[in-house]
Design a protein around this motif. Structure first.
Motif, PDB file in Angstrom:
ATOM      1  N   UNK A 200     -46.416 -14.099  74.933  1.00 58.13           N
ATOM      2  CA  UNK A 200     -45.677 -15.150  74.084  1.00 58.13           C
ATOM      3  C   UNK A 200     -44.891 -14.663  72.649  1.00 58.13           C
ATOM      4  N   UNK A 201     -45.370 -13.225  72.317  1.00 62.19           N
ATOM      5  CA  UNK A 201     -44.705 -12.673  71.181  1.00 62.19           C
ATOM      6  C   UNK A 201     -43.204 -12.516  71.526  1.00 62.19           C
ATOM      7  N   UNK A 202     -42.867 -12.319  72.857  1.00 64.48           N
ATOM      8  CA  UNK A 202     -41.598 -12.093  73.262  1.00 64.48           C
ATOM      9  C   UNK A 202     -40.659 -13.402  73.451  1.00 64.48           C
ATOM     10  N   UNK A 203     -41.407 -14.156  73.713  1.00 54.27           N
ATOM     11  CA  UNK A 203     -40.902 -15.562  73.584  1.00 54.27           C
ATOM     12  C   UNK A 203     -40.407 -16.143  72.173  1.00 54.27           C
ATOM     13  N   UNK A 204     -41.329 -15.832  71.296  1.00 53.59           N
ATOM     14  CA  UNK A 204     -41.210 -16.317  69.790  1.00 53.59           C
ATOM     15  C   UNK A 204     -40.137 -15.505  69.271  1.00 53.59           C
ATOM     16  N   UNK A 205     -40.038 -14.124  69.620  1.00 59.92           N
ATOM     17  CA  UNK A 205     -39.205 -13.341  69.007  1.00 59.92           C
ATOM     18  C   UNK A 205     -37.573 -13.500  69.360  1.00 59.92           C
ATOM     19  N   UNK A 206     -37.571 -14.038  70.849  1.00 59.46           N
ATOM     20  CA  UNK A 206     -36.328 -14.502  71.389  1.00 59.46           C
ATOM     21  C   UNK A 206     -35.741 -15.616  70.571  1.00 59.46           C
ATOM     22  N   UNK A 207     -36.785 -16.459  70.257  1.00 60.08           N
ATOM     23  CA  UNK A 207     -36.235 -17.671  69.371  1.00 60.08           C
ATOM     24  C   UNK A 207     -35.482 -17.243  67.999  1.00 60.08           C
ATOM     25  N   UNK A 208     -36.042 -16.156  67.387  1.00 63.78           N
ATOM     26  CA  UNK A 208     -35.813 -15.724  66.089  1.00 63.78           C
ATOM     27  C   UNK A 208     -34.389 -14.879  66.066  1.00 63.78           C
ATOM     28  N   UNK A 209     -33.977 -14.790  67.460  1.00 59.12           N
ATOM     29  CA  UNK A 209     -32.605 -14.052  67.419  1.00 59.12           C
ATOM     30  C   UNK A 209     -31.551 -14.969  66.670  1.00 59.12           C
TER      31      UNK A 209
END
Length: 347
Positions: A200-209
């Protein structure tokens, strides 16, 4: 089934009560966005939703399957599918229940498909409805509300797992043997929980782009990301700690087994001493208790008893040894190249 369906515009809910699926799809063209919430829908119900909102068939298939890891996929029509894993600790069974939430995110609609009992979203919807300034940012605000609730739900699970691990740890390091099955069960739960948290860290980090979320939501998404990082570190530490506890428990079991072996050896040593003491007495009693009266009646001294008794033991042993050797020689296979005492020449 459809749990709730609402149309949001200008930061407010535009109606109260249930909304038919056809009306919800029509309101997508009236500005704002529609949030459709479903719980364990059937194939026919999902087919109607797909037809009404124009969802990709592969995205609908993903929503029907249960995934082990969170993920996010972007489709050509602009719809994004985000799959989240939820967790809840059951105090009665002392186990972690998991669920899944599939989020279809588009500009004018959000469809959430929940699987499992640990996927309640009523709190996220009501919390978002109390934040009109976030609702005005559009459908992306629903994803923040869902992520925030899912990550907040991880914290009690971490706390309860920590309590269970501390109990097992106290038992093992006190020198007592803990149930190995319970340790394996906790490690399996921690591993499954880690699989739900870490990706889920990657999913949230993607939203922060840049450009993937409104600027008004970025501070809130960063807050979710920080909480998720903390949970991920704690779950990883719990997995390592359980591995150490398991090794320590195996060592305690080995020590306890060695103690049992030592006690058994001491018992066998005492029994051997007792048997050694009674062995001569048993021999004397057995010798004079035999049915050969003529032999016993002719023994008038210790020398005669010693000669007759020793010869009576040695002679049968010698004869038995000679017979066993002959039987072994007769059963042994012949040696190649040897016959009748002469070497056999090769032709």
């Amino acid at each position: 089934m459809i749990v709730d369906c609402a149309h949001y515009r200008d930061g407010r809910r535009q109606h109260e009560g249930p909304m038919p699926l056809e009306e919800a799809a029509a309101r997508c063209t009236q500005g704002g966005f529609v949030w459709l919430g479903m719980f364990e829908p059937g194939e026919e119900e999902l087919a109607k939703v797909r037809e009404s909102f124009g969802l990709h068939e592969l995205a609908v298939e993903d929503a029907q399957a249960f995934h082990l890891r969170p993920k996010a996929e972007q489709y050509e029509d602009g719809t994004e599918l985000i799959i989240l894993r939820t967790a809840r600790y059951d105090d009665e069974r002392e186990e972690v229940d998991t669920g899944e939430i599939s989020v279809f995110l588009a500009e004018h609609f959000v469809i959430t498909v929940r699987q499992g009992v640990a996927s309640e979203l009523a709190g996220a919807r009501s919390r978002l409805e109390r934040r009109p300034e976030l609702l005005r940012t559009g459908s992306a605000s629903t994803l923040w509300a869902i992520l925030d609730q899912v990550v907040d739900g991880y914290a009690p699970v971490v706390t309860e797992l920590e309590r269970d691990i501390e109990q097992i740890e106290a038992t093992v390091f006190s020198g007592a043997v803990a149930p190995t099955e319970r340790i394996y069960s906790l490690r399996r739960e921690a591993t499954d929980f880690y699989r739900a948290v870490h990706p889920l860290l990657g999913v949230v980090a993607r939203r922060l782009q840049a450009g993937r979320a409104p600027s008004e939501l970025l501070p809130y998404l960063r807050d979710v990301h920080d909480h998720l990082l903390l949970v991920n570190e704690e779950v990883a530490a719990q997995r390592d700690l359980l591995a150490t506890v398991l090794e320590a428990n195996i060592a305690v079991i080995s020590v306890e087994q060695n103690r049992i072996n030592l006690r058994q050896s001491a018992t066998m040593e005492r029994l051997t001493i007792v048997a050694t003491v009674f062995l001569p007495l048993s021999f004397v009693v057995g010798f004079f208790g035999q049915n050969f009266a003529w032999l016993v009646s002719h023994i008038s001294g210790f020398a005669q008893f010693l000669v007759l008794s020793v010869c009576g033991l040695v002679l049968p042993c010698v004869l038995l040894t000679v017979w066993l050797r002959r039987q072994r020689r007769a059963a042994a296979p012949p040696v190649p190249g040897v016959g009748n005492g002469r070497a056999v020449r090769n032709p």
